[in-house]
Design a protein around this motif. Structure first.
Motif, PDB file in Angstrom:
ATOM      1  N   MET A 189      22.501  57.176  12.726  1.00  0.00           N
ATOM      2  CA  MET A 189      22.733  55.841  12.134  1.00  0.00           C
ATOM      3  C   MET A 189      21.429  55.332  11.516  1.00  0.00           C
ATOM      4  N   ASN A 190      21.488  54.896  10.249  1.00  0.00           N
ATOM      5  CA  ASN A 190      20.259  54.389   9.648  1.00  0.00           C
ATOM      6  C   ASN A 190      19.996  52.951  10.092  1.00  0.00           C
ATOM      7  N   GLN A 191      18.804  52.460   9.753  1.00  0.00           N
ATOM      8  CA  GLN A 191      18.417  51.127  10.236  1.00  0.00           C
ATOM      9  C   GLN A 191      19.338  50.032   9.709  1.00  0.00           C
ATOM     10  N   GLU A 192      19.753  50.171   8.470  1.00  0.00           N
ATOM     11  CA  GLU A 192      20.619  49.160   7.847  1.00  0.00           C
ATOM     12  C   GLU A 192      21.934  49.015   8.629  1.00  0.00           C
ATOM     13  N   ALA A 193      22.548  50.147   8.944  1.00  0.00           N
ATOM     14  CA  ALA A 193      23.813  50.111   9.698  1.00  0.00           C
ATOM     15  C   ALA A 193      23.583  49.559  11.094  1.00  0.00           C
ATOM     16  N   PHE A 194      22.457  49.921  11.697  1.00  0.00           N
ATOM     17  CA  PHE A 194      22.146  49.435  13.048  1.00  0.00           C
ATOM     18  C   PHE A 194      21.983  47.915  13.049  1.00  0.00           C
ATOM     19  N   VAL A 195      21.230  47.406  12.060  1.00  0.00           N
ATOM     20  CA  VAL A 195      21.011  45.955  11.984  1.00  0.00           C
ATOM     21  C   VAL A 195      22.345  45.234  11.800  1.00  0.00           C
ATOM     22  N   PHE A 196      23.221  45.786  10.960  1.00  0.00           N
ATOM     23  CA  PHE A 196      24.486  45.098  10.683  1.00  0.00           C
ATOM     24  C   PHE A 196      25.464  45.201  11.850  1.00  0.00           C
ATOM     25  N   TRP A 197      25.671  46.416  12.353  1.00  0.00           N
ATOM     26  CA  TRP A 197      26.736  46.601  13.356  1.00  0.00           C
ATOM     27  C   TRP A 197      26.321  46.200  14.767  1.00  0.00           C
ATOM     28  N   GLY A 198      25.025  46.133  15.018  1.00  0.00           N
ATOM     29  CA  GLY A 198      24.533  45.827  16.360  1.00  0.00           C
ATOM     30  C   GLY A 198      25.191  44.623  17.027  1.00  0.00           C
ATOM     31  N   PRO A 199      25.215  43.458  16.347  1.00  0.00           N
ATOM     32  CA  PRO A 199      25.818  42.283  16.989  1.00  0.00           C
ATOM     33  C   PRO A 199      27.307  42.477  17.315  1.00  0.00           C
ATOM     34  N   PHE A 200      28.045  43.198  16.450  1.00  0.00           N
ATOM     35  CA  PHE A 200      29.476  43.409  16.708  1.00  0.00           C
ATOM     36  C   PHE A 200      29.681  44.321  17.918  1.00  0.00           C
ATOM     37  N   VAL A 201      28.925  45.408  17.928  1.00  0.00           N
ATOM     38  CA  VAL A 201      29.065  46.372  19.027  1.00  0.00           C
ATOM     39  C   VAL A 201      28.615  45.736  20.349  1.00  0.00           C
ATOM     40  N   GLY A 202      27.501  45.013  20.291  1.00  0.00           N
ATOM     41  CA  GLY A 202      27.009  44.336  21.493  1.00  0.00           C
ATOM     42  C   GLY A 202      28.019  43.342  22.032  1.00  0.00           C
ATOM     43  N   PHE A 203      28.628  42.578  21.150  1.00  0.00           N
ATOM     44  CA  PHE A 203      29.639  41.589  21.524  1.00  0.00           C
ATOM     45  C   PHE A 203      30.829  42.278  22.206  1.00  0.00           C
ATOM     46  N   ALA A 204      31.330  43.332  21.572  1.00  0.00           N
ATOM     47  CA  ALA A 204      32.494  44.041  22.136  1.00  0.00           C
ATOM     48  C   ALA A 204      32.157  44.605  23.514  1.00  0.00           C
ATOM     49  N   ALA A 205      30.968  45.173  23.636  1.00  0.00           N
ATOM     50  CA  ALA A 205      30.573  45.784  24.911  1.00  0.00           C
ATOM     51  C   ALA A 205      30.488  44.724  26.016  1.00  0.00           C
ATOM     52  N   ILE A 206      29.920  43.575  25.677  1.00  0.00           N
ATOM     53  CA  ILE A 206      29.778  42.520  26.692  1.00  0.00           C
ATOM     54  C   ILE A 206      31.154  41.998  27.125  1.00  0.00           C
ATOM     55  N   VAL A 207      32.062  41.854  26.174  1.00  0.00           N
ATOM     56  CA  VAL A 207      33.403  41.353  26.523  1.00  0.00           C
ATOM     57  C   VAL A 207      34.112  42.331  27.465  1.00  0.00           C
ATOM     58  N   VAL A 208      34.026  43.617  27.147  1.00  0.00           N
ATOM     59  CA  VAL A 208      34.667  44.626  28.005  1.00  0.00           C
ATOM     60  C   VAL A 208      34.069  44.571  29.412  1.00  0.00           C
ATOM     61  N   LEU A 209      32.750  44.505  29.491  1.00  0.00           N
ATOM     62  CA  LEU A 209      32.093  44.452  30.806  1.00  0.00           C
ATOM     63  C   LEU A 209      32.465  43.178  31.561  1.00  0.00           C
ATOM     64  N   TYR A 210      32.586  42.076  30.836  1.00  0.00           N
ATOM     65  CA  TYR A 210      32.945  40.801  31.478  1.00  0.00           C
ATOM     66  C   TYR A 210      34.343  40.899  32.098  1.00  0.00           C
ATOM     67  N   VAL A 211      35.279  41.481  31.335  1.00  0.00           N
ATOM     68  CA  VAL A 211      36.659  41.584  31.837  1.00  0.00           C
ATOM     69  C   VAL A 211      36.697  42.457  33.092  1.00  0.00           C
ATOM     70  N   ILE A 212      35.950  43.570  33.060  1.00  0.00           N
ATOM     71  CA  ILE A 212      35.890  44.450  34.241  1.00  0.00           C
ATOM     72  C   ILE A 212      35.309  43.679  35.427  1.00  0.00           C
ATOM     73  N   TRP A 213      34.218  42.960  35.171  1.00  0.00           N
ATOM     74  CA  TRP A 213      33.585  42.161  36.240  1.00  0.00           C
ATOM     75  C   TRP A 213      34.554  41.130  36.806  1.00  0.00           C
ATOM     76  N   MET A 214      35.279  40.461  35.897  1.00  0.00           N
ATOM     77  CA  MET A 214      36.187  39.382  36.322  1.00  0.00           C
ATOM     78  C   MET A 214      37.258  39.915  37.280  1.00  0.00           C
ATOM     79  N   PHE A 215      37.863  41.043  36.919  1.00  0.00           N
ATOM     80  CA  PHE A 215      38.907  41.589  37.797  1.00  0.00           C
ATOM     81  C   PHE A 215      38.318  42.135  39.090  1.00  0.00           C
ATOM     82  N   TRP A 216      37.128  42.684  38.991  1.00  0.00           N
ATOM     83  CA  TRP A 216      36.449  43.204  40.185  1.00  0.00           C
ATOM     84  C   TRP A 216      36.171  42.073  41.170  1.00  0.00           C
TER      85      TRP A 216
END
Lengths: 35, 468
Positions: free
Chosen positions: A1-28
């Motif tokens: 992945m080049n820097q441009e794609a990393f800068v752009f997609w980073g916030p989206f991927v980070g957001f999705a990852a945090i939401v998934v982890l939050y849901v797992i935590w909540m049910f746990w």
């Protein structure tokens, strides 16, 4: 992945990852609480 | 069309305010919605309060001016709310106070701390709301063609009308309506703006051509973003309008689900708004200030009804945030300052004093802006100072207060005073590349621990509700 794609997609991927982890935590936590 | 849509919008929010007045039977209803909110309303009000002019005017302006790297700051939103749900809320909500200052008084057995914190809240919120009022002038000027000054007056009057009348119930129900308007406005506007440019591939190609540095670290290198992210995260956790929403939730189960909704809605909205900023870079490359990007998209790109909807979304973002702040500042003035000197004898009188407090506090920022004191260039940077002040003063006494039984009132007082003063001093004299929240928090933490350890151990009663 080049820097441009990393800068752009980073916030989206980070957001999705945090939401998934939050849901797992909540049910746990609620299973542990027996709520 | 736009004017008719806005008039309809104002009538709806005012109607909700009037209707909500019937739900308010006591002080608890007025300030924390009786602690009865479920996950849907509770989550929506957190999200609507979070998404402010900072997102629709300020942050989009920063993306427009400085590039996409600033979008990384959005990750501070889910991290802050997760921290609140997982670490703070389970203990903080064990006592259901009506204000954060009242929590500090009961936890540290200190009336002085309650008054000091109320004063910090009042000052900080007046600073923050000024920025929002300026943004409302921008929107009103575009929608109605009236001067920015009159637009600011009109927004303030509508806001104060439903907030003072209906209290938190009015704020929560209008927040829900306003969140729906925000989501609809942004979700419908984005594909149309992108379609005008020929799709996403074309959008990125054009952005690279117009502003090649957009997708680099550019103005915000990772370390700078990291410190700003810490400021946003800690500031979000410690703001009184968010803490009060924890009190307003029915139970922890609803709170956790509400926070999930808030995370998805607030973060998702911000990301979509940022993509609209990219379209603005191509469609309106020469704007004098990035703050105009979103209003220009609404007026120059979208069909009239959708443009009106997007402008209503901007107005919603401003109103939902300001109404929450006015209520918190009103409670600080009416309950934590005036009420601690001259407590009203009846429930009804206390609610009346609360309404007067909201009216007074709501009018102050408008007066400051109109007198020329409170005008700023980029709204977001004023927002950033607000979060820094809040984090420097409240984070340590609130979060450590529910975990550390040894914390004393002298420690909390020193922490709050030192944190706020450091924050201001850094803003005025410190290095600009370090956000004031970091030195503010460090001083706040050091004073809290050091002073607590050298002062007399507090009574067990004060910490009892929070003990594990």
């Amino acid at each position: 992945m080049n820097q441009e794609a990393f800068v752009f997609w980073g916030p989206f991927v980070g957001f999705a990852a945090i939401v998934v982890l939050y849901v797992i935590w909540m049910f746990w936590v609620e299973r542990g609480d027996g709520e | 069309m736009t004017i008719a849509f806005f008039l309809f919008y104002f009538v709806v929010v005012f109607g909700i305010g009037l209707w909500s007045m019937r739900l308010t039977r006591d002080e608890s209803d007025y300030w924390i919605a009786g602690g009865k909110l479920g996950w849907l309303l509770g989550g929506a009000t957190i999200a609507a309060t979070h998404v402010s002019a900072g997102s629709f005017i300020g942050t989009i302006g920063v993306i427009y001016t400085a590039g996409w790297s600033f979008a990384w700051i959005v990750l501070s939103i889910p991290l802050a709310y997760w921290f609140m749900a997982a670490v703070l809320a389970p203990r903080f909500t064990r006592t259901r106070e009506l204000t954060v200052s009242a929590f500090l008084e009961s936890r540290y057995e200190s009336l002085a701390l309650r008054r000091l914190s109320a004063l910090v809240i009042l000052v900080a919120i007046v600073v923050f709301v000024q920025a929002q009022i300026v943004a409302s002038g921008l929107v009103g000027n575009i929608v109605f063609g009236i001067s920015r000054e009159w637009a600011m007056v009109a927004f303030t009057v509508v806001l104060l009308a439903y907030t003072a009348i209906g209290g938190l119930f009015a704020v929560v129900y209008t927040d829900f309506f306003q969140l729906v308007i925000m989501v609809a406005g942004v979700v419908l506007a984005l594909p149309i703006a992108v379609h005008q440019l020929g799709g996403f591939e074309a959008l990125f190609t054009y952005v690279r051509a117009v502003k090649p540095e957009t997708f680099t670290w550019g103005s915000f290198p990772p370390m700078h973003l990291f410190t700003m992210g810490i400021a946003f995260t800690l500031g979000t956790v410690a703001t009184p309008e968010k803490l009060v929403r924890l009190y307003s939730m029915k139970d922890m189960r609803h709170l956790r689900r509400g926070v999930l909704l808030a995370i998805v809605a607030a973060t998702g909205l911000n990301l979509l708004i940022f993509v609209i900023a990219l379209a603005a870079i191509v469609l309106f490359p020469g704007l004098p200030t990035g703050d105009l990007a979103m209003p220009m998209i609404a007026r120059g790109v979208l069909p009239p009804l959708l443009g009106a909807l997007l402008l209503a979304a901007i107005a919603s973002a401003i109103m939902s945030t300001v109404s929450a702040l006015m209520l918190v500042a009103g409670s600080a003035l009416a309950r934590d300052l005036y009420g601690t000197f001259r407590p009203a004898s009846t429930e009804r009188a206390r609610i009346l004093v609360g309404r007067i407090g909201v009216l007074l506090v709501g009018t102050a920022p408008l007066v400051l802006v109109l007198s020329g004191v409170g005008r700023g260039e980029l709204v977001q940077f004023i927002v950033l100072l607000y979060t820094a002040i809040m984090a420097s003063s409240f984070f340590v006494p609130v979060v450590l207060g529910v975990y550390w039984s040894r914390a004393t009132k002298a420690g909390a007082l020193a922490s709050m005073t030192g944190g706020v003063l450091t924050c201001f001093a850094w803003k005025l004299f410190g290095a600009s590349y370090v956000d004031p929240v970091l030195p503010g928090l460090v001083v706040s933490l050091l004073l809290f621990v050091a002073v607590s350890l050298v002062t007399t151990r507090p009574s067990e009663k004060a910490f009892a509700p929070f003990a594990s």
